[in-house]
Structures are given as structure tokens and as C-alpha cells.
Design a protein around this motif. Structure first.
Motif, mmCIF file in Angstrom:
data_model
loop_
_atom_site.group_PDB
_atom_site.id
_atom_site.type_symbol
_atom_site.label_atom_id
_atom_site.label_comp_id
_atom_site.label_asym_id
_atom_site.label_seq_id
_atom_site.Cartn_x
_atom_site.Cartn_y
_atom_site.Cartn_z
ATOM 1 N N GLY A 103 0.784 -1.232 0.000
ATOM 2 C CA GLY A 103 0.000 0.000 0.000
ATOM 3 C C GLY A 103 0.812 1.275 0.000
ATOM 4 N N ASN A 104 2.073 1.213 0.446
ATOM 5 C CA ASN A 104 2.891 2.426 0.473
ATOM 6 C C ASN A 104 3.459 2.789 -0.899
ATOM 7 O OD1 ASN A 104 4.532 0.017 0.821
ATOM 8 N ND2 ASN A 104 6.263 1.381 1.169
ATOM 9 N N ILE A 105 3.331 1.895 -1.892
ATOM 10 C CA ILE A 105 3.831 2.173 -3.239
ATOM 11 C C ILE A 105 2.778 2.979 -3.985
ATOM 12 C CG2 ILE A 105 4.600 1.171 -5.436
ATOM 13 C CD1 ILE A 105 6.527 0.781 -3.028
ATOM 14 N N THR A 106 3.158 4.175 -4.439
ATOM 15 C CA THR A 106 2.214 5.086 -5.082
ATOM 16 C C THR A 106 2.318 5.089 -6.605
ATOM 17 O OG1 THR A 106 3.789 6.894 -4.783
ATOM 18 C CG2 THR A 106 2.087 6.606 -3.069
ATOM 19 N N ALA A 107 3.458 4.616 -7.144
ATOM 20 C CA ALA A 107 3.640 4.598 -8.590
ATOM 21 C C ALA A 107 4.740 3.607 -8.955
ATOM 22 C CB ALA A 107 4.006 5.990 -9.113
ATOM 23 N N ILE A 108 4.717 3.164 -10.206
ATOM 24 C CA ILE A 108 5.778 2.322 -10.756
ATOM 25 C C ILE A 108 6.153 2.913 -12.115
ATOM 26 C CG2 ILE A 108 6.466 0.010 -11.507
ATOM 27 C CD1 ILE A 108 4.142 -1.034 -9.662
ATOM 28 N N VAL A 109 7.434 3.268 -12.278
ATOM 29 C CA VAL A 109 7.928 3.844 -13.526
ATOM 30 C C VAL A 109 8.708 2.758 -14.272
ATOM 31 C CG1 VAL A 109 9.319 5.664 -14.583
ATOM 32 C CG2 VAL A 109 8.102 6.114 -12.442
ATOM 33 N N PHE A 110 8.362 2.562 -15.543
ATOM 34 C CA PHE A 110 9.009 1.552 -16.369
ATOM 35 C C PHE A 110 9.991 2.257 -17.308
ATOM 36 C CE2 PHE A 110 4.849 0.063 -15.137
ATOM 37 C CZ PHE A 110 5.098 -1.216 -14.671
ATOM 38 N N ILE A 111 11.255 1.838 -17.244
ATOM 39 C CA ILE A 111 12.322 2.473 -18.020
ATOM 40 C C ILE A 111 13.086 1.404 -18.789
ATOM 41 C CG2 ILE A 111 14.536 3.693 -17.816
ATOM 42 C CD1 ILE A 111 13.394 5.079 -15.352
ATOM 43 N N ALA A 112 13.470 1.724 -20.011
ATOM 44 C CA ALA A 112 14.418 0.897 -20.752
ATOM 45 C C ALA A 112 15.670 1.728 -20.917
ATOM 46 C CB ALA A 112 13.858 0.499 -22.109
ATOM 47 N N ALA A 113 16.833 1.098 -20.703
ATOM 48 C CA ALA A 113 18.076 1.856 -20.765
ATOM 49 C C ALA A 113 19.208 1.009 -21.338
ATOM 50 C CB ALA A 113 18.467 2.351 -19.370
ATOM 51 N N ALA A 114 20.100 1.671 -22.026
ATOM 52 C CA ALA A 114 21.389 1.087 -22.383
ATOM 53 C C ALA A 114 22.271 1.409 -21.191
ATOM 54 C CB ALA A 114 21.915 1.699 -23.673
ATOM 55 N N PHE A 115 22.105 0.642 -20.116
ATOM 56 C CA PHE A 115 22.636 0.995 -18.804
ATOM 57 C C PHE A 115 24.092 0.571 -18.612
ATOM 58 C CE2 PHE A 115 23.031 0.193 -14.159
ATOM 59 C CZ PHE A 115 22.854 1.500 -13.734
ATOM 60 N N LYS A 116 24.437 -0.584 -19.163
ATOM 61 C CA LYS A 116 25.789 -1.092 -18.942
ATOM 62 C C LYS A 116 26.754 -0.465 -19.945
ATOM 63 C CE LYS A 116 23.880 -5.305 -17.065
ATOM 64 N NZ LYS A 116 22.563 -5.502 -17.618
ATOM 65 N N LYS A 117 27.989 -0.246 -19.519
ATOM 66 C CA LYS A 117 29.010 0.362 -20.375
ATOM 67 C C LYS A 117 29.165 -0.444 -21.662
ATOM 68 C CE LYS A 117 31.645 2.564 -16.685
ATOM 69 N NZ LYS A 117 30.897 3.745 -16.670
ATOM 70 N N GLY A 118 29.250 0.250 -22.776
ATOM 71 C CA GLY A 118 29.403 -0.396 -24.071
ATOM 72 C C GLY A 118 28.093 -0.669 -24.784
ATOM 73 N N SER A 119 26.973 -0.558 -24.084
ATOM 74 C CA SER A 119 25.674 -0.764 -24.731
ATOM 75 C C SER A 119 25.127 0.584 -25.188
ATOM 76 C CB SER A 119 24.692 -1.440 -23.766
ATOM 77 O OG SER A 119 24.422 -0.611 -22.656
ATOM 78 N N SER A 120 24.254 0.562 -26.189
ATOM 79 C CA SER A 120 23.639 1.808 -26.640
ATOM 80 C C SER A 120 22.409 1.507 -27.480
ATOM 81 C CB SER A 120 24.626 2.656 -27.452
ATOM 82 O OG SER A 120 24.777 2.145 -28.750
ATOM 83 N N PHE A 121 21.488 2.463 -27.525
ATOM 84 C CA PHE A 121 20.315 2.335 -28.384
ATOM 85 C C PHE A 121 20.746 2.287 -29.846
ATOM 86 C CE2 PHE A 121 16.708 4.257 -25.559
ATOM 87 C CZ PHE A 121 16.845 3.192 -24.696
ATOM 88 N N GLN A 122 21.879 2.945 -30.173
ATOM 89 C CA GLN A 122 22.330 2.971 -31.552
ATOM 90 C C GLN A 122 22.846 1.607 -32.024
ATOM 91 O OE1 GLN A 122 23.375 5.513 -29.263
ATOM 92 N NE2 GLN A 122 21.566 6.610 -29.960
#
Length: 194
Positions: A103-122
Motif C-alpha cells: 500500500g505504500n507504493i504510489t507509482a511504478i515507472v518503467f524504463i528501458a536503458a542502455a545501462f551497462k558500459k558499451g551498450s547503446s540504443f544505436q
């Protein structure tokens, strides 16, 4: 059933007990041809789908990266890390069971990321975020969100589920931005800004 687009604004999730969001992508050779292109396609690139549970304005739990069940009760689950983009269908998925979200959780944000070094959307092509109504044991796609191929950013806020009284609403965000690779605090700050 709900049908979602960014222009529609938040959609009521009345009757939706389970929601899944998946990300899929194809590895690309980029501008490399020949042997280098084949090697790049074979290696693929690592995009990460991350769900950040918010308590008010504070991020308090993260599903993704190395955390598959951050609530410890199965209410927010990540399918695991696909590091290449190879294979059919969704490469990574997060599933939410709304009735079991604390009940204390008010929102959930969904993110996609090129998070690790060397990764990229390109280094990826055909990136797609799919939203499914997974209530009743079956899965019905209700949205397909495509980020722009022109972005030089490395993160995309896909959608946000918000608790409103006793129910939930889901809003398509589809906004890109930059986060420092490998920095979870930068990822959290990006989520808070959405």
C-alpha cells in the motif's frame, strides 16, 4: 480491454489485475559491414528493462538488472537479463500484480536503458515496448510503443502506473533522456523526473 497511446493520457486499469511490459530489440551491425558487422550482430547489445517502485517522490524498489523480485512477494517481477537482443518475442519483461503491491507504493515507472558500459540504443534496431493486460492467465497486447530512431539518448521512460485511491492508472510516457551508464542513482533520478 484498454488501448493506450501517449496522446490518450492516463488510462484506467479497472479490471486489470496483472500488467506486463516487455522490451524487444534486434542486434545490428551499425555501419560495419563484412566480418566486423557479423561479429557485432552476433554479440548484440544489452538493453535493460527496469521498473522502479515509488513511494511518493522517492524510488524505493527496483526490478531489473540483478533484482528479479524486489518486493519479495511476487507482486513486481522481472524475467531476467537478456544481454544480446537475440531471440523472438520480448527480450525482457516486468509483470505487476496490482493487488499484492504494498500500500505504500504510489507509482511504478518503467524504463528501458542502455545501462551497462558499451551498450547503446544505436547498437539496437526495432526497439519496441509492448504493454499487456495479463489478467486471467492470458496475455493481450494493449499498446506497442516505439522510441524514435533519431535519439542519441540512452534511456527511455516507457510508462508509469499510478495508484489513485484503490485503483491504478497507466500513462504512456515514451520520453528519452541521458543517464550515466552504470550509475543507479542517475537511473533513479531519471525515474523521479517522470
Amino acid at each position: 480491454m484498454i488501448t493506450l497511446t501517449k496522446e490518450d493520457g492516463p488510462a484506467d486499469l479497472d479490471g486489470v489485475t496483472h500488467l506486463s511490459i516487455g522490451v524487444s530489440w534486434d542486434p545490428t551491425a551499425g555501419t560495419s559491414g563484412g566480418v566486423m558487422g557479423k561479429l557485432r550482430r552476433k554479440a548484440g547489445t544489452d538493453l535493460d528493462l527496469i521498473a522502479i517502485a515509488m513511494q511518493g517522490g522517492d524510488p524505493v524498489r527496483l526490478a531489473g538488472l540483478d533484482s528479479l523480485d524486489p518486493m519479495g512477494n511476487g507482486s513486481l517481477q522481472h524475467s531476467g537479463d537478456n544481454q544480446t537482443g537475440h531471440g523472438d518475442g520480448d527480450d525482457e519483461t516486468v509483470t505487476v500484480e496490482f493487488a499484492r503491491i504494498p500500500g505504500n507504493i504510489t507509482a511504478i515507472v518503467f524504463i528501458a536503458a542502455a545501462f551497462k558500459k558499451g551498450s547503446s540504443f544505436q547498437k539496437a534496431r526495432n526497439i519496441s515496448f509492448k504493454v499487456y493486460d495479463a489478467s486471467g492467465g492470458s496475455s493481450q497486447q494493449v499498446a506497442d510503443i516505439w522510441p524514435s530512431l533519431l535519439t542519441k539518448d540512452n534511456a527511455c521512460a516507457v510508462a508509469k502506473a499510478v495508484r489513485v485511491g484503490g485503483s491504478w492508472k497507466l500513462e504512456v510516457i515514451n520520453t528519452t533522456g541521458k543517464v550515466k551508464q552504470g550509475d543507479e542513482h542517475a537511473l533513479m533520478a531519471f525515474a523521479v523526473s517522470k
